[in-house]
Design a protein around this motif. Structure first.
Motif, PDB file in Angstrom:
ATOM      1  N   LEU A 110       0.833  -1.208   0.000  1.00  0.00           N
ATOM      2  CA  LEU A 110       0.000   0.000   0.000  1.00  0.00           C
ATOM      3  C   LEU A 110       0.863   1.251   0.000  1.00  0.00           C
ATOM      4  O   LEU A 110       0.523   2.261  -0.628  1.00  0.00           O
ATOM      5  CB  LEU A 110      -0.916   0.015   1.226  1.00  0.00           C
ATOM      6  CG  LEU A 110      -2.250  -0.727   1.133  1.00  0.00           C
ATOM      7  CD1 LEU A 110      -2.993  -0.601   2.448  1.00  0.00           C
ATOM      8  CD2 LEU A 110      -3.097  -0.202  -0.021  1.00  0.00           C
ATOM      9  N   GLN A 111       1.998   1.192   0.700  1.00  0.00           N
ATOM     10  CA  GLN A 111       2.912   2.343   0.721  1.00  0.00           C
ATOM     11  C   GLN A 111       3.424   2.642  -0.687  1.00  0.00           C
ATOM     12  O   GLN A 111       3.481   3.809  -1.102  1.00  0.00           O
ATOM     13  CB  GLN A 111       4.079   2.069   1.660  1.00  0.00           C
ATOM     14  CG  GLN A 111       5.049   3.238   1.817  1.00  0.00           C
ATOM     15  CD  GLN A 111       4.411   4.430   2.506  1.00  0.00           C
ATOM     16  OE1 GLN A 111       3.684   4.269   3.481  1.00  0.00           O
ATOM     17  NE2 GLN A 111       4.664   5.627   2.007  1.00  0.00           N
ATOM     18  N   ASP A 112       3.786   1.590  -1.426  1.00  0.00           N
ATOM     19  CA  ASP A 112       4.233   1.778  -2.813  1.00  0.00           C
ATOM     20  C   ASP A 112       3.139   2.435  -3.639  1.00  0.00           C
ATOM     21  O   ASP A 112       3.403   3.361  -4.423  1.00  0.00           O
ATOM     22  CB  ASP A 112       4.607   0.424  -3.446  1.00  0.00           C
ATOM     23  CG  ASP A 112       5.790  -0.237  -2.759  1.00  0.00           C
ATOM     24  OD1 ASP A 112       6.692   0.489  -2.299  1.00  0.00           O
ATOM     25  OD2 ASP A 112       5.808  -1.468  -2.687  1.00  0.00           O
ATOM     26  N   PRO A 157       1.094   1.073   6.132  1.00  0.00           N
ATOM     27  CA  PRO A 157       0.925   0.782   4.706  1.00  0.00           C
ATOM     28  C   PRO A 157       2.054  -0.050   4.101  1.00  0.00           C
ATOM     29  O   PRO A 157       1.813  -0.870   3.219  1.00  0.00           O
ATOM     30  CB  PRO A 157       0.865   2.178   4.074  1.00  0.00           C
ATOM     31  CG  PRO A 157       0.305   3.047   5.150  1.00  0.00           C
ATOM     32  CD  PRO A 157       0.896   2.512   6.426  1.00  0.00           C
ATOM     33  N   ALA A 158       3.277   0.116   4.595  1.00  0.00           N
ATOM     34  CA  ALA A 158       4.404  -0.652   4.059  1.00  0.00           C
ATOM     35  C   ALA A 158       4.309  -2.128   4.414  1.00  0.00           C
ATOM     36  O   ALA A 158       4.970  -2.961   3.782  1.00  0.00           O
ATOM     37  CB  ALA A 158       5.724  -0.078   4.569  1.00  0.00           C
ATOM     38  N   ASN A 159       3.487  -2.473   5.409  1.00  0.00           N
ATOM     39  CA  ASN A 159       3.324  -3.874   5.814  1.00  0.00           C
ATOM     40  C   ASN A 159       2.027  -4.486   5.302  1.00  0.00           C
ATOM     41  O   ASN A 159       1.624  -5.564   5.747  1.00  0.00           O
ATOM     42  CB  ASN A 159       3.389  -4.005   7.337  1.00  0.00           C
ATOM     43  CG  ASN A 159       4.815  -3.956   7.854  1.00  0.00           C
ATOM     44  OD1 ASN A 159       5.759  -4.198   7.115  1.00  0.00           O
ATOM     45  ND2 ASN A 159       4.978  -3.623   9.122  1.00  0.00           N
ATOM     46  N   VAL A 160       1.364  -3.805   4.367  1.00  0.00           N
ATOM     47  CA  VAL A 160       0.167  -4.358   3.724  1.00  0.00           C
ATOM     48  C   VAL A 160       0.483  -4.560   2.247  1.00  0.00           C
ATOM     49  O   VAL A 160       0.592  -3.594   1.493  1.00  0.00           O
ATOM     50  CB  VAL A 160      -1.065  -3.444   3.892  1.00  0.00           C
ATOM     51  CG1 VAL A 160      -2.288  -4.069   3.219  1.00  0.00           C
ATOM     52  CG2 VAL A 160      -1.349  -3.181   5.372  1.00  0.00           C
ATOM     53  N   MET A 161       0.676  -5.812   1.848  1.00  0.00           N
ATOM     54  CA  MET A 161       0.975  -6.126   0.462  1.00  0.00           C
ATOM     55  C   MET A 161      -0.313  -6.236  -0.341  1.00  0.00           C
ATOM     56  O   MET A 161      -1.394  -6.464   0.214  1.00  0.00           O
ATOM     57  CB  MET A 161       1.765  -7.434   0.371  1.00  0.00           C
ATOM     58  CG  MET A 161       3.018  -7.471   1.228  1.00  0.00           C
ATOM     59  SD  MET A 161       4.127  -6.056   0.985  1.00  0.00           S
ATOM     60  CE  MET A 161       4.735  -6.410  -0.670  1.00  0.00           C
ATOM     61  N   ILE A 162      -0.193  -6.081  -1.662  1.00  0.00           N
ATOM     62  CA  ILE A 162      -1.351  -6.144  -2.549  1.00  0.00           C
ATOM     63  C   ILE A 162      -1.218  -7.371  -3.441  1.00  0.00           C
ATOM     64  O   ILE A 162      -0.254  -7.493  -4.206  1.00  0.00           O
ATOM     65  CB  ILE A 162      -1.464  -4.870  -3.410  1.00  0.00           C
ATOM     66  CG1 ILE A 162      -1.527  -3.623  -2.506  1.00  0.00           C
ATOM     67  CG2 ILE A 162      -2.698  -4.938  -4.314  1.00  0.00           C
ATOM     68  CD1 ILE A 162      -1.411  -2.309  -3.264  1.00  0.00           C
ATOM     69  N   SER A 163      -2.170  -8.287  -3.344  1.00  0.00           N
ATOM     70  CA  SER A 163      -2.119  -9.521  -4.134  1.00  0.00           C
ATOM     71  C   SER A 163      -2.509  -9.228  -5.586  1.00  0.00           C
ATOM     72  O   SER A 163      -3.007  -8.149  -5.918  1.00  0.00           O
ATOM     73  CB  SER A 163      -3.061 -10.573  -3.541  1.00  0.00           C
ATOM     74  OG  SER A 163      -4.411 -10.193  -3.735  1.00  0.00           O
ATOM     75  N   ASP A 164      -2.316 -10.221  -6.442  1.00  0.00           N
ATOM     76  CA  ASP A 164      -2.653 -10.051  -7.857  1.00  0.00           C
ATOM     77  C   ASP A 164      -4.133  -9.756  -8.061  1.00  0.00           C
ATOM     78  O   ASP A 164      -4.509  -9.080  -9.023  1.00  0.00           O
ATOM     79  CB  ASP A 164      -2.269 -11.304  -8.656  1.00  0.00           C
ATOM     80  CG  ASP A 164      -0.760 -11.417  -8.856  1.00  0.00           C
ATOM     81  OD1 ASP A 164      -0.055 -10.412  -8.627  1.00  0.00           O
ATOM     82  OD2 ASP A 164      -0.287 -12.507  -9.230  1.00  0.00           O
ATOM     83  N   ASN A 167      -6.253  -7.923  -3.223  1.00  0.00           N
ATOM     84  CA  ASN A 167      -6.618  -8.107  -1.823  1.00  0.00           C
ATOM     85  C   ASN A 167      -5.409  -7.804  -0.950  1.00  0.00           C
ATOM     86  O   ASN A 167      -4.272  -8.088  -1.341  1.00  0.00           O
ATOM     87  CB  ASN A 167      -7.107  -9.540  -1.574  1.00  0.00           C
ATOM     88  CG  ASN A 167      -8.533  -9.735  -2.042  1.00  0.00           C
ATOM     89  OD1 ASN A 167      -9.404  -8.924  -1.744  1.00  0.00           O
ATOM     90  ND2 ASN A 167      -8.778 -10.799  -2.795  1.00  0.00           N
ATOM     91  N   PRO A 168      -5.627  -7.226   0.231  1.00  0.00           N
ATOM     92  CA  PRO A 168      -4.509  -6.887   1.114  1.00  0.00           C
ATOM     93  C   PRO A 168      -4.002  -8.103   1.872  1.00  0.00           C
ATOM     94  O   PRO A 168      -4.785  -8.983   2.260  1.00  0.00           O
ATOM     95  CB  PRO A 168      -5.127  -5.865   2.075  1.00  0.00           C
ATOM     96  CG  PRO A 168      -6.562  -6.281   2.160  1.00  0.00           C
ATOM     97  CD  PRO A 168      -6.925  -6.808   0.796  1.00  0.00           C
ATOM     98  N   VAL A 169      -2.689  -8.158   2.080  1.00  0.00           N
ATOM     99  CA  VAL A 169      -2.074  -9.235   2.848  1.00  0.00           C
ATOM    100  C   VAL A 169      -1.149  -8.581   3.879  1.00  0.00           C
ATOM    101  O   VAL A 169      -0.163  -7.939   3.523  1.00  0.00           O
ATOM    102  CB  VAL A 169      -1.273 -10.196   1.950  1.00  0.00           C
ATOM    103  CG1 VAL A 169      -0.630 -11.288   2.799  1.00  0.00           C
ATOM    104  CG2 VAL A 169      -2.160 -10.805   0.871  1.00  0.00           C
ATOM    105  N   LEU A 170      -1.494  -8.745   5.139  1.00  0.00           N
ATOM    106  CA  LEU A 170      -0.720  -8.150   6.231  1.00  0.00           C
ATOM    107  C   LEU A 170       0.539  -8.966   6.457  1.00  0.00           C
ATOM    108  O   LEU A 170       0.467 -10.188   6.669  1.00  0.00           O
ATOM    109  CB  LEU A 170      -1.577  -8.091   7.486  1.00  0.00           C
ATOM    110  CG  LEU A 170      -1.067  -7.307   8.692  1.00  0.00           C
ATOM    111  CD1 LEU A 170      -0.802  -5.853   8.333  1.00  0.00           C
ATOM    112  CD2 LEU A 170      -2.087  -7.394   9.821  1.00  0.00           C
ATOM    113  N   MET A 171       1.702  -8.317   6.378  1.00  0.00           N
ATOM    114  CA  MET A 171       2.969  -9.038   6.513  1.00  0.00           C
ATOM    115  C   MET A 171       3.798  -8.509   7.680  1.00  0.00           C
ATOM    116  O   MET A 171       3.354  -7.627   8.408  1.00  0.00           O
ATOM    117  CB  MET A 171       3.769  -8.928   5.209  1.00  0.00           C
ATOM    118  CG  MET A 171       4.232  -7.526   4.884  1.00  0.00           C
ATOM    119  SD  MET A 171       5.528  -7.492   3.648  1.00  0.00           S
ATOM    120  CE  MET A 171       6.920  -8.171   4.550  1.00  0.00           C
ATOM    121  N   ASP A 172       4.988  -9.046   7.819  1.00  0.00           N
ATOM    122  CA  ASP A 172       5.970  -8.696   8.840  1.00  0.00           C
ATOM    123  C   ASP A 172       5.419  -8.915  10.244  1.00  0.00           C
ATOM    124  O   ASP A 172       5.014  -7.992  10.943  1.00  0.00           O
ATOM    125  CB  ASP A 172       6.454  -7.256   8.683  1.00  0.00           C
ATOM    126  CG  ASP A 172       7.718  -6.998   9.503  1.00  0.00           C
ATOM    127  OD1 ASP A 172       8.157  -7.931  10.217  1.00  0.00           O
ATOM    128  OD2 ASP A 172       8.267  -5.891   9.439  1.00  0.00           O
TER     129      ASP A 172
END
Length: 305
Positions: A110-112, A157-164, A167-172
């Motif tokens: 999300l940060q990107d 936001p930097a720890n929420v990835m965006i799937s293809d 959908n958000p994926v919470l990481m770290d």
């Protein structure tokens, strides 16, 4: 680890990967893009360098937490291993790397996305914001509803990835810990405050983690404050305290005073600012739990249709 025909490789649990490039670096680790030698699938490899038994314990705690949770909105564990790399020159302790292989998300975080939109002078559509927000909430609910509850403690936001499929994926999960803490001594207060200072990003850190009071009851609602900061970030493409940080003013004072400024005109419905303010309630005892947040936002989304 080895190098064949110019391609650096490593083996984790008898599974061979090629290292392609460095894609990220943090205070405690760095991340490489790796490729499965068998099926050519791409993964992200987090390498945590450990120089003490305590470092090892913390790194392996992240692995164990990733093994515990299986949810579409939480980062999955593909492979993990602890690899000895030598001796610490002063203490003679054996040093090691903890390797964590996990899915690679080509759309980034999300940060990107926020930075790209800001550079173009664009903003996120409100429907997209709510979709990302609710998915992130569901990931957090998996952590919060565990027995005992876990808190992520570094939702940003930097720890929420965006799937293809967007959908958000919470990481770290390196900062994740058992959520409910009672601070009965001054040393417990200092310990929790030091952990938060080290592992919880300042611009998204809950007020109760800046100054931990004696007798405080800390729980999973530290993440709810951070969720409010993330929602603000998606709407306005920066942390609610970014301008204060840029001026060099005290973030702690701004957070404790809930000094949040909203643009005069956002282009969004009033629900966005309303939910941000609700989540960012300074007193943790008055902050909602994750089930209340999901129920309220889902009602907003149903009524918008």
């Amino acid at each position: 680890m080895g190098c064949v025909c110019g391609r650096e490789d490593l083996t984790i649990n008898n599974r061979k990967f090629y290292i392609k490039s460095r894609i990220g670096e943090g205070g405690f680790s760095y991340i490489d893009l790796i490729e499965d030698a068998n099926n050519r699938r791409l993964f992200a490899l987090k390498r945590i360098s450990c120089h003490s038994k305590e470092d090892e314990r913390v790194a392996m705690q992240e692995v164990e937490i990733m093994k515990t949770f299986h949810h579409q909105n939480l980062i999955a564990l593909e492979e993990s291993a602890m690899v000895s790399v030598g001796y610490h020159s002063k203490t003679l302790d054996i040093t090691c790397d903890v390797l964590i292989a996990m899915p690679y998300y080509r759309k980034g975080s999300l940060q990107d996305k926020m930075e790209i939109l800001r550079s173009k002078g664009e903003k996120m559509p409100e429907d997209y914001i709510w979709n990302m927000f609710i998915g992130t909430c569901h990931g957090l609910r998996a952590l919060h509803s565990h027995n005992p509850p876990y808190a992520h403690r570094d939702v940003k936001p930097a720890n929420v990835m965006i799937s293809d499929d967007n959908n958000p994926v919470l990481m770290d999960l390196g900062s994740a810990a058992k959520a409910r803490v009672e601070t009965n001594t001054s040393s417990e207060c200092r310990s929790l405050q030091d952990q938060a200072s080290e592992r919880c990003s300042m611009l998204f850190r809950a007020p109760e983690l800046f100054n931990v009071d004696l007798g405080a009851n800390i729980d999973e609602r530290t993440d709810i404050w951070s969720l409010g900061c993330v929602l603000y970030g998606m709407a306005y493409l920066e942390s609610p305290f970014e301008k204060i940080y840029q001026r060099g003013d005290s973030i702690a004072l701004a957070v404790l005073g809930c000094n949040i400024k909203f643009p005069d005109f956002s282009g969004y419905s009033g629900h966005v600012n309303e939910i941000i303010q609700w989540l960012m309630t300074v007193n943790i005892a008055e902050r909602p739990f994750i089930d209340e947040v999901i129920a309220k936002v889902e009602t907003i989304c149903i009524n918008k249709v």
